[in-house]
Design a protein around this motif. Structure first.
Motif, PDB file in Angstrom:
ATOM      1  N   UNK A  30       0.837  -1.203   0.000  1.00 39.44           N
ATOM      2  CA  UNK A  30       0.000   0.000   0.000  1.00 39.44           C
ATOM      3  C   UNK A  30       0.866   1.244   0.000  1.00 39.44           C
ATOM      4  N   UNK A  31       0.315   2.305  -0.589  1.00 35.38           N
ATOM      5  CA  UNK A  31       0.958   3.620  -0.490  1.00 35.38           C
ATOM      6  C   UNK A  31       0.408   4.272   0.759  1.00 35.38           C
ATOM      7  N   UNK A  32       1.215   5.095   1.394  1.00 37.24           N
ATOM      8  CA  UNK A  32       0.651   5.843   2.513  1.00 37.24           C
ATOM      9  C   UNK A  32       0.701   7.326   2.198  1.00 37.24           C
ATOM     10  N   UNK A  33      -0.337   8.023   2.594  1.00 44.60           N
ATOM     11  CA  UNK A  33      -0.400   9.480   2.401  1.00 44.60           C
ATOM     12  C   UNK A  33      -0.655  10.116   3.756  1.00 44.60           C
ATOM     13  N   UNK A  34       0.247  10.997   4.124  1.00 40.99           N
ATOM     14  CA  UNK A  34       0.139  11.668   5.419  1.00 40.99           C
ATOM     15  C   UNK A  34      -0.761  12.892   5.323  1.00 40.99           C
ATOM     16  N   UNK A  35      -1.704  12.979   6.250  1.00 40.63           N
ATOM     17  CA  UNK A  35      -2.505  14.192   6.387  1.00 40.63           C
ATOM     18  C   UNK A  35      -2.131  14.802   7.736  1.00 40.63           C
ATOM     19  N   UNK A  36      -1.463  15.937   7.688  1.00 46.76           N
ATOM     20  CA  UNK A  36      -1.020  16.570   8.931  1.00 46.76           C
ATOM     21  C   UNK A  36      -2.229  16.923   9.797  1.00 46.76           C
ATOM     22  N   UNK A  37      -2.117  16.590  11.086  1.00 48.03           N
ATOM     23  CA  UNK A  37      -3.254  16.836  11.977  1.00 48.03           C
ATOM     24  C   UNK A  37      -3.248  18.254  12.561  1.00 48.03           C
ATOM     25  N   UNK A  38      -2.082  18.920  12.510  1.00 44.96           N
ATOM     26  CA  UNK A  38      -2.036  20.287  13.064  1.00 44.96           C
ATOM     27  C   UNK A  38      -2.517  21.290  12.019  1.00 44.96           C
ATOM     28  N   UNK A  39      -3.785  21.148  11.668  1.00 42.39           N
ATOM     29  CA  UNK A  39      -4.384  22.019  10.652  1.00 42.39           C
ATOM     30  C   UNK A  39      -5.713  22.534  11.192  1.00 42.39           C
ATOM     31  N   UNK A  40      -6.217  23.644  10.654  1.00 41.71           N
ATOM     32  CA  UNK A  40      -7.522  24.135  11.084  1.00 41.71           C
ATOM     33  C   UNK A  40      -8.587  23.050  10.907  1.00 41.71           C
ATOM     34  N   UNK A  41      -9.481  22.946  11.898  1.00 38.33           N
ATOM     35  CA  UNK A  41     -10.557  21.955  11.825  1.00 38.33           C
ATOM     36  C   UNK A  41     -10.263  20.701  12.620  1.00 38.33           C
ATOM     37  N   UNK A  42      -9.011  20.576  13.152  1.00 38.87           N
ATOM     38  CA  UNK A  42      -8.648  19.374  13.905  1.00 38.87           C
ATOM     39  C   UNK A  42      -9.531  19.251  15.156  1.00 38.87           C
ATOM     40  N   UNK A  43      -9.953  18.050  15.436  1.00 38.16           N
ATOM     41  CA  UNK A  43     -10.772  17.789  16.623  1.00 38.16           C
ATOM     42  C   UNK A  43     -12.263  17.834  16.296  1.00 38.16           C
ATOM     43  N   UNK A  44     -12.599  18.413  15.168  1.00 32.46           N
ATOM     44  CA  UNK A  44     -14.008  18.534  14.784  1.00 32.46           C
ATOM     45  C   UNK A  44     -14.302  17.742  13.507  1.00 32.46           C
ATOM     46  N   UNK A  45     -13.298  16.989  13.033  1.00 32.08           N
ATOM     47  CA  UNK A  45     -13.488  16.261  11.770  1.00 32.08           C
ATOM     48  C   UNK A  45     -13.629  17.215  10.597  1.00 32.08           C
ATOM     49  N   UNK A  46     -12.958  18.362  10.676  1.00 27.44           N
ATOM     50  CA  UNK A  46     -13.152  19.384   9.638  1.00 27.44           C
ATOM     51  C   UNK A  46     -11.852  19.796   8.949  1.00 27.44           C
ATOM     52  N   UNK A  47     -10.804  18.976   9.069  1.00 28.61           N
ATOM     53  CA  UNK A  47      -9.589  19.268   8.297  1.00 28.61           C
ATOM     54  C   UNK A  47      -9.948  19.042   6.823  1.00 28.61           C
ATOM     55  N   UNK A  48      -9.775  20.067   5.997  1.00 31.00           N
ATOM     56  CA  UNK A  48     -10.248  19.996   4.601  1.00 31.00           C
ATOM     57  C   UNK A  48      -9.606  18.824   3.853  1.00 31.00           C
ATOM     58  N   UNK A  49      -8.301  18.644   4.060  1.00 31.96           N
ATOM     59  CA  UNK A  49      -7.582  17.566   3.367  1.00 31.96           C
ATOM     60  C   UNK A  49      -8.125  16.177   3.755  1.00 31.96           C
ATOM     61  N   UNK A  50      -8.530  16.050   5.034  1.00 28.99           N
ATOM     62  CA  UNK A  50      -9.081  14.767   5.497  1.00 28.99           C
ATOM     63  C   UNK A  50     -10.486  14.570   4.943  1.00 28.99           C
ATOM     64  N   UNK A  51     -11.277  15.656   4.937  1.00 26.58           N
ATOM     65  CA  UNK A  51     -12.646  15.560   4.409  1.00 26.58           C
ATOM     66  C   UNK A  51     -12.663  15.200   2.928  1.00 26.58           C
ATOM     67  N   UNK A  52     -11.572  15.546   2.236  1.00 26.76           N
ATOM     68  CA  UNK A  52     -11.507  15.245   0.802  1.00 26.76           C
ATOM     69  C   UNK A  52     -11.361  13.742   0.548  1.00 26.76           C
ATOM     70  N   UNK A  53     -10.900  12.982   1.567  1.00 25.53           N
ATOM     71  CA  UNK A  53     -10.695  11.541   1.340  1.00 25.53           C
ATOM     72  C   UNK A  53     -11.554  10.663   2.244  1.00 25.53           C
ATOM     73  N   UNK A  54     -12.049  11.225   3.338  1.00 29.77           N
ATOM     74  CA  UNK A  54     -12.756  10.410   4.328  1.00 29.77           C
ATOM     75  C   UNK A  54     -14.063  11.101   4.713  1.00 29.77           C
ATOM     76  N   UNK A  55     -15.201  10.391   4.656  1.00 28.43           N
ATOM     77  CA  UNK A  55     -16.488  11.054   4.924  1.00 28.43           C
ATOM     78  C   UNK A  55     -16.608  11.609   6.341  1.00 28.43           C
TER      79      UNK A  55
END
Ligand code: GSH
Length: 215
Positions: A30-55
């Motif tokens: 598998x390839x791994x892709x890091x999504x940095x957690x120290x971004x706006x929206x952390x803790x609320x499930x609202x990191x834009x980069x994470x929302x783009x890949x995970x519902x």
């Protein structure tokens, strides 16, 4: 088959470590892709980069040839079904039910340990912090699970159920918390933690664990 596992920072993302280990133990490429957690929206499930890949806006999330699986336990179950030869669960039905119960207990519990002893793989305290009774009670339960299983299955190997299983992967981040915060454990529970720390794949993850200033 193309697999991409989206993960959080290796020093902090306890949920990501679990399926990452399971996939490595199963020999899945598998390839791994890091999504940095120290971004706006952390803790609320609202990191834009994470929302783009995970519902849920949370990681880990696996993309297995277009199939999205956005929960650590669901990814582990997918791996166990897709790669049966890897024997990610014990072969014996009763043992497997118990391994699932222990894994589910981790997946849905230990809220106080999570709150007070957050994963920070590189961290090493000189002495254990003062902890409230409810956290001590959860630590006692962890020791009971680990030492109880080791007492029964040590003849079959050094892992919780003898052979390495998904249960070990689910408790691996907790082993690092015990080490970071210098939490005292019984001898056999400590030995199981050492088994995790010596694992080649765990060490590969640990090498990539980089502390972030202020986190
Ligand atoms: N139940 C989920 C929990 C996943 C989770 O909480 N991930 C954290 C990182 S360790 C996250 O993505 N947090 C981002 C946020 O809360 O905004 C699982 O088992 O995968």
């Amino acid at each position: 088959m193309t697999n991409t596992l989206y993960i959080g920072d290796k020093n902090y993302s306890s949920w990501s470590l679990r399926p990452w280990l399971v996939l490595r133990w199963a020999g899945v490429s598998f390839d791994e892709r890091l999504i940095r957690l120290d971004q706006p929206g952390y803790g609320a499930g609202k990191i834009a980069e994470a929302l783009a890949v995970s519902p849920t806006g949370r990681v880990p999330c696996l993309d297995a040839d277009g199939l999205r699986i956005w929960d650590s336990l669901a990814i582990a179950e997918w791996a166990a079904e897709t790669y049966p030869a890897a024997q990610l669960w014990p072969a014996d039905k009763a043992k497997r039910a118990e391994a699932r119960a222990v894994t589910a207990e981790m997946h849905s519990g230990f809220q106080n340990v999570r709150r007070d002893l957050s994963m920070n793989i590189r961290r090493r305290l000189e002495r254990a912090p003062d902890l409230p009774p409810e956290t001590h009670a959860e630590i006692a339960r962890l020791d009971q699970i680990w030492s109880g299983l080791r007492a029964r299955f040590s003849g079959e190997g050094p892992w919780l159920f003898g052979a390495r299983s998904i249960a070990d992967a689910f408790y691996a981040p907790v082993a690092t918390r015990m080490r970071s915060y210098k939490v005292a454990l019984g001898a056999s529970a400590s030995r199981w933690c050492e088994t995790i720390f010596a694992d080649r794949d765990f060490r590969a993850w640990e090498e990539g664990a980089i502390p972030i200033a202020g986190m």
